[in-house]
Design an enzyme around this catalytic site. Sequence first.
Site, PDB file in Angstrom:
ATOM      1  N   VAL A 299       0.589  -1.821   0.061  1.00 47.45           N
ATOM      2  CA  VAL A 299       0.337   0.215  -0.302  1.00 47.45           C
ATOM      3  C   VAL A 299       0.496   1.575  -0.124  1.00 47.45           C
ATOM      4  O   VAL A 299       1.688   1.587   0.678  1.00 47.45           O
ATOM      5  CB  VAL A 299      -1.067  -0.161   1.256  1.00 47.45           C
ATOM      6  CG1 VAL A 299      -1.450   1.184   1.588  1.00 47.45           C
ATOM      7  CG2 VAL A 299      -1.648  -1.455   0.998  1.00 47.45           C
ATOM      8  N   LYS A 313      -3.646   0.615  -3.010  1.00 45.44           N
ATOM      9  CA  LYS A 313      -3.211  -0.756  -2.831  1.00 45.44           C
ATOM     10  C   LYS A 313      -2.434  -1.831  -4.566  1.00 45.44           C
ATOM     11  O   LYS A 313      -3.558  -1.952  -4.675  1.00 45.44           O
ATOM     12  CB  LYS A 313      -4.191  -1.702  -2.115  1.00 45.44           C
ATOM     13  CG  LYS A 313      -4.298  -3.317  -1.898  1.00 45.44           C
ATOM     14  CD  LYS A 313      -5.137  -3.384  -0.705  1.00 45.44           C
ATOM     15  CE  LYS A 313      -4.783  -4.643  -0.490  1.00 45.44           C
ATOM     16  NZ  LYS A 313      -6.107  -6.132   0.198  1.00 45.44           N
ATOM     17  N   ASP A 412      -9.120 -11.719   8.936  1.00 41.25           N
ATOM     18  CA  ASP A 412      -8.089 -11.045   9.303  1.00 41.25           C
ATOM     19  C   ASP A 412      -8.252  -9.852  10.160  1.00 41.25           C
ATOM     20  O   ASP A 412      -7.755  -9.087   9.295  1.00 41.25           O
ATOM     21  CB  ASP A 412      -7.313 -10.453   7.906  1.00 41.25           C
ATOM     22  CG  ASP A 412      -5.627 -10.721   8.018  1.00 41.25           C
ATOM     23  OD1 ASP A 412      -5.363 -11.239   9.607  1.00 41.25           O
ATOM     24  OD2 ASP A 412      -4.983 -10.164   7.929  1.00 41.25           O
TER      25      ASP A 412
END
Length: 608
Positions: A299, A313, A412
């Site tokens: 990123v 990104k 995540d």
Amino acid sequence: MFSGEELVFKVLILACLYSSVSPDAQVEALHAMKNALNVSASQLANWNPNQVNPCTWTKVDCDDSNNVIKLSLSSMGFSGILSPKIGELTTLRTLSLQGNDITGEIPKAFGNLTSLTMLNLENNSLSGEIPSSLGNIKSLRFLILSQNNFTGAIPDSLSNLQALIDLQLGSNGLSGQIPEHLFQVTRYNFTGNYLNCGRNFPQPCVSDSGGSSHKPRIATIVGVIGGVLGLLLLVGLLFLVWKGRRKRYKREVFVDVAGEVDRRIEFGQLKRFAWRELQIATDSFSENNVLGQGGFGKVYKGVLADNTKVAVKRLINYESPGGDKAFQCEVEMISVAVHRNLLRLIGFCTTPTERLLVYPFMQNLSVAYRLREIKPGEPVLDWPTRKRIALGTARGLEYLHEHCNPKIIHRDVKAANVLLDEDFEAVVGDFGLAKLVDVRKTNVTTQVRGTMGHIAPEYLSTGKSSGRTDVFGYGIMLLELVTGQRAIDFSRLEEEDDVLLLDHVKKLERETRLYAIVDQNLNENYNMIEVEMMIRIALLCTQSSPEERPVMSEVVRMLEGEGLAERWEEWQNVEVTHRQEYERLQGRFNWEEDSTYNQDAVELSGGR
């Protein structure tokens, strides 16, 4: 004896005192509703009947004048009836009670809710006839009564609702004639009843995607012909616009890389960037502009031509199945998930060999950065900010799990993936590992992805992820917020402590030494009761059995002070058994220190 003037004065004083302590009419109505719905002791606990102002209560929204305008009480398991007292909430604009098990009839007093624009009673067990008094609510735009047990005819008075644009009466036991005006409503559904619509009648039981009115056959034919002509005209106009845009592109500074337009993707208002534009914005993707690195790429900080700061990104290995899926998944999910606590996607860029996503630049970077990597002179996250981050993150995940269709699993959740805007509000980011979930399935079998130390034990052992997998990761993130430490820290071995933060906190909790785990950067500027509350919520979220973890909506309520005590008592009764099972699962992995480990992000790779 009092004189006449003294008596009048004292009567006035008593009247004023009485008015100052007598319950507000709104409070009385809400409390009557709560009692009638058989609300459990753990629900709506802060609905205090002795308060004059209900605007601080859970699930209650008010305007600037402290008038109740919204009640959102969907899917809370209520089994009682509707109180006629609700009709006294004349400023109410939205009443949502769908997804409960409410019985009885709709009180006629609902017709007094003259400010109401939405009434949603879908998926309950209501019965009787639809009261004709609903026709008095001239401002009503959404009337959703489907999936109940209503009988009788649809009242003619509903034809008076000129503002109505959505009428859902499907899956009841209604019968008879449908008022003609209701077929003009933009969106309606009368299916699953015994009404005069459908195959043997001129009107269909459900509106088409185009809208409302259903004219006779000749009018339909004329409409089709007109539609075809209009479509041809529209195609011609689009062709002219396309040619004009192509001419403009030739005059622009930024020129697309060859092949960049081969696979166009259209998602709402997202902007499609030229690769050259992003290359210039990031100074040719300079390493000096790298904000972070994850499993699918880096990123970069960038500045667009209009001086807008962005985060770009850049996905790696696009041509591999995993990389392509990551791009498609992230773009699709960000386009449907819009919430103040979720990262907003500005646009994207595609070439035959590249996939790039463009987000707003988060001025205060991530929670992980603010906890562990701040530079001298930068502010430390104070305790009130940490509480706000915990609640904001929970609300973002609640939206993904319970309000998106289809639902979304992040997979995540960790401090590094919770970003902070200019006001230090939590913004859940990085959907590169997210998973779209069919609403009919409870879990998805896949290879494990995520970051070690944040992954739920059942995900490690079976590869099955669910919303409760995210709840586990969220619990670990809460511990990061309280302690400022990493989920896995091998340096703790030097002190013969647990490598895993969760085990370390459990040990201190059993020893009643929670003060020893609080982040030293707080300099004791925190409320120990609130710290204990947050740790308890974290431990509830990280139970080894996914079925016993709370869902995110329950986590939100516990953070707001509702229902934690009961859940904590249950947890203490069974923790010994769960601890043994958790240790058995964790024993399958070798946590010995390895110089090749990256403690910031030990990523697991695999198919989606």
